[in-house]
Design a protein around this motif. Structure first.
Motif, PDB file in Angstrom:
ATOM      1  N   GLU A  65       0.836  -1.207   0.000  1.00  0.00           N
ATOM      2  CA  GLU A  65       0.000   0.000   0.000  1.00  0.00           C
ATOM      3  C   GLU A  65       0.868   1.253   0.000  1.00  0.00           C
ATOM      4  N   ASP A  66       1.878   1.254   0.872  1.00  0.00           N
ATOM      5  CA  ASP A  66       2.769   2.422   0.956  1.00  0.00           C
ATOM      6  C   ASP A  66       3.410   2.697  -0.400  1.00  0.00           C
ATOM      7  N   TRP A  67       3.926   1.653  -1.012  1.00  0.00           N
ATOM      8  CA  TRP A  67       4.687   1.801  -2.270  1.00  0.00           C
ATOM      9  C   TRP A  67       3.802   2.377  -3.376  1.00  0.00           C
ATOM     10  N   HIS A  68       2.572   1.865  -3.490  1.00  0.00           N
ATOM     11  CA  HIS A  68       1.726   2.285  -4.608  1.00  0.00           C
ATOM     12  C   HIS A  68       0.856   3.489  -4.296  1.00  0.00           C
ATOM     13  N   GLU A  69       0.479   3.644  -3.028  1.00  0.00           N
ATOM     14  CA  GLU A  69      -0.492   4.708  -2.736  1.00  0.00           C
ATOM     15  C   GLU A  69       0.082   5.891  -1.981  1.00  0.00           C
ATOM     16  N   ARG A  70       1.169   5.690  -1.252  1.00  0.00           N
ATOM     17  CA  ARG A  70       1.702   6.812  -0.464  1.00  0.00           C
ATOM     18  C   ARG A  70       2.936   7.436  -1.100  1.00  0.00           C
ATOM     19  N   MET A  71       3.471   6.808  -2.138  1.00  0.00           N
ATOM     20  CA  MET A  71       4.677   7.370  -2.779  1.00  0.00           C
ATOM     21  C   MET A  71       4.350   7.759  -4.205  1.00  0.00           C
ATOM     22  N   GLU A  75       9.520   9.602  -5.915  1.00  0.00           N
ATOM     23  CA  GLU A  75      10.050   8.950  -4.713  1.00  0.00           C
ATOM     24  C   GLU A  75      10.385   7.483  -4.993  1.00  0.00           C
ATOM     25  N   ARG A  76       9.492   6.818  -5.719  1.00  0.00           N
ATOM     26  CA  ARG A  76       9.771   5.402  -6.029  1.00  0.00           C
ATOM     27  C   ARG A  76      11.077   5.295  -6.827  1.00  0.00           C
ATOM     28  N   PHE A  77      11.262   6.213  -7.794  1.00  0.00           N
ATOM     29  CA  PHE A  77      12.489   6.189  -8.591  1.00  0.00           C
ATOM     30  C   PHE A  77      13.716   6.419  -7.705  1.00  0.00           C
ATOM     31  N   GLN A  78      13.640   7.402  -6.818  1.00  0.00           N
ATOM     32  CA  GLN A  78      14.794   7.702  -5.964  1.00  0.00           C
ATOM     33  C   GLN A  78      15.138   6.523  -5.045  1.00  0.00           C
ATOM     34  N   ARG A  79      14.122   5.818  -4.596  1.00  0.00           N
ATOM     35  CA  ARG A  79      14.364   4.678  -3.711  1.00  0.00           C
ATOM     36  C   ARG A  79      14.993   3.496  -4.455  1.00  0.00           C
ATOM     37  N   MET A  80      14.856   3.478  -5.776  1.00  0.00           N
ATOM     38  CA  MET A  80      15.369   2.337  -6.537  1.00  0.00           C
ATOM     39  C   MET A  80      16.894   2.215  -6.487  1.00  0.00           C
ATOM     40  N   GLY A 135       5.301  -5.568  -5.510  1.00  0.00           N
ATOM     41  CA  GLY A 135       5.083  -5.212  -6.904  1.00  0.00           C
ATOM     42  C   GLY A 135       6.011  -4.094  -7.359  1.00  0.00           C
ATOM     43  N   VAL A 136       7.267  -4.154  -6.931  1.00  0.00           N
ATOM     44  CA  VAL A 136       8.250  -3.122  -7.316  1.00  0.00           C
ATOM     45  C   VAL A 136       8.550  -3.245  -8.812  1.00  0.00           C
ATOM     46  N   LEU A 137       8.758  -4.476  -9.272  1.00  0.00           N
ATOM     47  CA  LEU A 137       9.005  -4.740 -10.693  1.00  0.00           C
ATOM     48  C   LEU A 137       8.089  -5.872 -11.133  1.00  0.00           C
ATOM     49  N   GLU A 138       7.881  -5.952 -12.436  1.00  0.00           N
ATOM     50  CA  GLU A 138       6.981  -6.985 -12.938  1.00  0.00           C
ATOM     51  C   GLU A 138       7.698  -8.275 -13.345  1.00  0.00           C
ATOM     52  N   SER A 139       9.059  -8.247 -13.352  1.00  0.00           N
ATOM     53  CA  SER A 139       9.827  -9.377 -13.888  1.00  0.00           C
ATOM     54  C   SER A 139       9.404 -10.724 -13.300  1.00  0.00           C
ATOM     55  N   GLU A 140       9.564 -11.762 -14.119  1.00  0.00           N
ATOM     56  CA  GLU A 140       9.155 -13.121 -13.735  1.00  0.00           C
ATOM     57  C   GLU A 140      10.082 -13.756 -12.693  1.00  0.00           C
ATOM     58  N   GLY A 141      11.240 -14.250 -13.143  1.00  0.00           N
ATOM     59  CA  GLY A 141      12.137 -14.992 -12.237  1.00  0.00           C
ATOM     60  C   GLY A 141      13.165 -14.086 -11.585  1.00  0.00           C
ATOM     61  N   LEU A 142      13.947 -14.705 -10.685  1.00  0.00           N
ATOM     62  CA  LEU A 142      14.974 -13.953  -9.955  1.00  0.00           C
ATOM     63  C   LEU A 142      16.003 -13.320 -10.888  1.00  0.00           C
ATOM     64  N   SER A 143      16.477 -14.078 -11.883  1.00  0.00           N
ATOM     65  CA  SER A 143      17.540 -13.487 -12.716  1.00  0.00           C
ATOM     66  C   SER A 143      17.026 -12.326 -13.578  1.00  0.00           C
ATOM     67  N   GLN A 144      15.794 -12.409 -14.056  1.00  0.00           N
ATOM     68  CA  GLN A 144      15.239 -11.275 -14.810  1.00  0.00           C
ATOM     69  C   GLN A 144      15.071 -10.059 -13.904  1.00  0.00           C
ATOM     70  N   MET A 145      14.687 -10.335 -12.670  1.00  0.00           N
ATOM     71  CA  MET A 145      14.482  -9.236 -11.727  1.00  0.00           C
ATOM     72  C   MET A 145      15.800  -8.515 -11.446  1.00  0.00           C
ATOM     73  N   LEU A 146      16.882  -9.312 -11.250  1.00  0.00           N
ATOM     74  CA  LEU A 146      18.200  -8.730 -11.000  1.00  0.00           C
ATOM     75  C   LEU A 146      18.646  -7.905 -12.204  1.00  0.00           C
ATOM     76  N   LEU A 215       6.894   1.275   4.883  1.00  0.00           N
ATOM     77  CA  LEU A 215       7.468  -0.058   4.627  1.00  0.00           C
ATOM     78  C   LEU A 215       7.827  -0.843   5.900  1.00  0.00           C
ATOM     79  N   PRO A 216       6.859  -1.071   6.785  1.00  0.00           N
ATOM     80  CA  PRO A 216       7.184  -1.723   8.064  1.00  0.00           C
ATOM     81  C   PRO A 216       7.782  -3.132   7.943  1.00  0.00           C
ATOM     82  N   ALA A 217       7.275  -3.956   7.019  1.00  0.00           N
ATOM     83  CA  ALA A 217       7.822  -5.320   6.927  1.00  0.00           C
ATOM     84  C   ALA A 217       9.222  -5.284   6.327  1.00  0.00           C
ATOM     85  N   PHE A 218       9.429  -4.364   5.400  1.00  0.00           N
ATOM     86  CA  PHE A 218      10.776  -4.201   4.841  1.00  0.00           C
ATOM     87  C   PHE A 218      11.747  -3.836   5.962  1.00  0.00           C
ATOM     88  N   VAL A 219      11.361  -2.900   6.798  1.00  0.00           N
ATOM     89  CA  VAL A 219      12.244  -2.478   7.898  1.00  0.00           C
ATOM     90  C   VAL A 219      12.506  -3.655   8.851  1.00  0.00           C
TER      91      VAL A 219
END
Ligand SMILES: [Fe+2]
Ligand SMILES: [Fe+2]
Length: 308
Positions: A65-71, A75-80, A135-146, A215-219
């Motif tokens: 919710e924070d990522w999609h609705e509060r940022m 901000e999302r770009f800067q956090r990347m 839902g930061v990125l849409e990529s399928e597997g781990l290597s595509q995400m990296l 981002l409480p669970a991330f923290v």
């Protein structure tokens, strides 16, 4: 956004489980004396057994919710930049630790390094889970995400990991009995990459999210990652202290590696899009503050190792 509720609470680094690692950077006495008690390799192993945690237990629904609705997009770009550096950094340290583990000089060292490989694997999965559940990125597997997240990195990141670290681990793969290269690799890996860069980034990223109430669970997960890193750096400190006491040649190897890598590591602190002027602020923290924090931690560890 909610204000940070932890006002007046103990700083994270004073928590008993962080203090238990005996990382010299968490001990103010290391400003004054080199004679600080460090854990043995066996004690570090036992601590690892007590400090287990699970990525699958974290619930990222509030983070989503924070990522999609509060940022906003900006901000999302800067956090990347921070997220990508950590995600890929974890993958690279997981990959490069094998040759260092094989080159270890004693069984006690090697067993600890085996636990560290498991930790680094868990850190990669932690980031993957965060990216996927939020839902930061849409990529399928781990290597595509990296692959997809790597576009946010800067050039110094590549120099530090793909040139400086890789050069040493490749040499150790070919010649595991080269102790001088092992000392260089541990200096770069445990002191510079984990001790200086990772723990500094973690400190400021967690503080920012706590202040903003985001981002409480991330923290929560990132705190576990940070506690693991302190344990890893504690290994590096005890190993390098032993080697520095044993032979001037090893002391010189530590020194030389620091001189070569610190300017590059400093360059990793700034995102590729950071303004040119020296003292810009990012997430409320100036580059000068970041450097000061990183510098204090490094100096304490070097003092305990016997180099400062
Ligand atoms: Fe890690
Ligand atoms: Fe680590």
């Amino acid at each position: 956004m909610e204000a940070k509720e932890a006002t007046g609470a103990k700083p994270r680094t004073e928590r008993a489980d962080f203090q238990e690692t005996a990382d010299p950077a968490l001990n103010e006495a290391a400003d004054r004396t080199a004679d600080v008690k460090l854990l043995t390799y066996e004690e570090l192993y036992l601590l690892w057994e007590r400090q287990q945690w699970q990525t699958q237990e974290l619930d990222f629904s509030r983070d989503r919710e924070d990522w999609h609705e509060r940022m906003d997009d900006e901000e999302r770009f800067q956090r990347m930049y921070g997220l990508s550096s950590f995600f890929i950094g974890e993958q690279k340290v997981a990959e490069e630790l094998g040759p260092i583990m094989r080159a270890a000089l004693t069984e006690d060292q090697r067993i600890f390094l085996c636990t560290q490989i498991a930790d680094e694997a868990r850190h990669v999965r932690f980031f993957e889970r965060f990216y996927r559940e939020v839902g930061v990125l849409e990529s399928e597997g781990l290597s595509q995400m990296l692959e997809e997240t790597s576009e946010h990195l800067n050039d110094n990141f590549g120099r530090l990991f793909d040139e400086m670290l890789k050069q040493r681990t490749e040499r150790l793969s070919a010649e595991p009995e080269d102790t001088e290269v092992l000392v260089e690799a541990v200096t770069l890996y445990h002191m510079v990459i984990e001790g200086m860069l990772a723990l500094t980034g973690q400190h400021f990223i967690m503080d920012y999210n706590e202040r903003e109430g985001t981002l409480p669970a991330f923290v929560e997960g990132f705190q576990n990652v940070a506690r693991d890193e302190h344990r890893h750096v504690a290994f590096g400190s005890v190993f390098l202290r032993e080697k520095a006491r044993e032979d001037e040649r090893y002391k010189a190897a530590i020194q030389r590696t620091l001189e070569e890598s610190l300017p590059v590591a400093d360059g990793v602190l700034s995102p590729p899009w950071a303004p040119e002027d020296e003292d810009y602020e990012l997430f409320g923290i100036s580059l000068a503050d970041t450097r000061e924090f990183a510098g204090t931690c490094l100096m304490r560890r070097l003092k305990v190792i016997g180099l400062a």
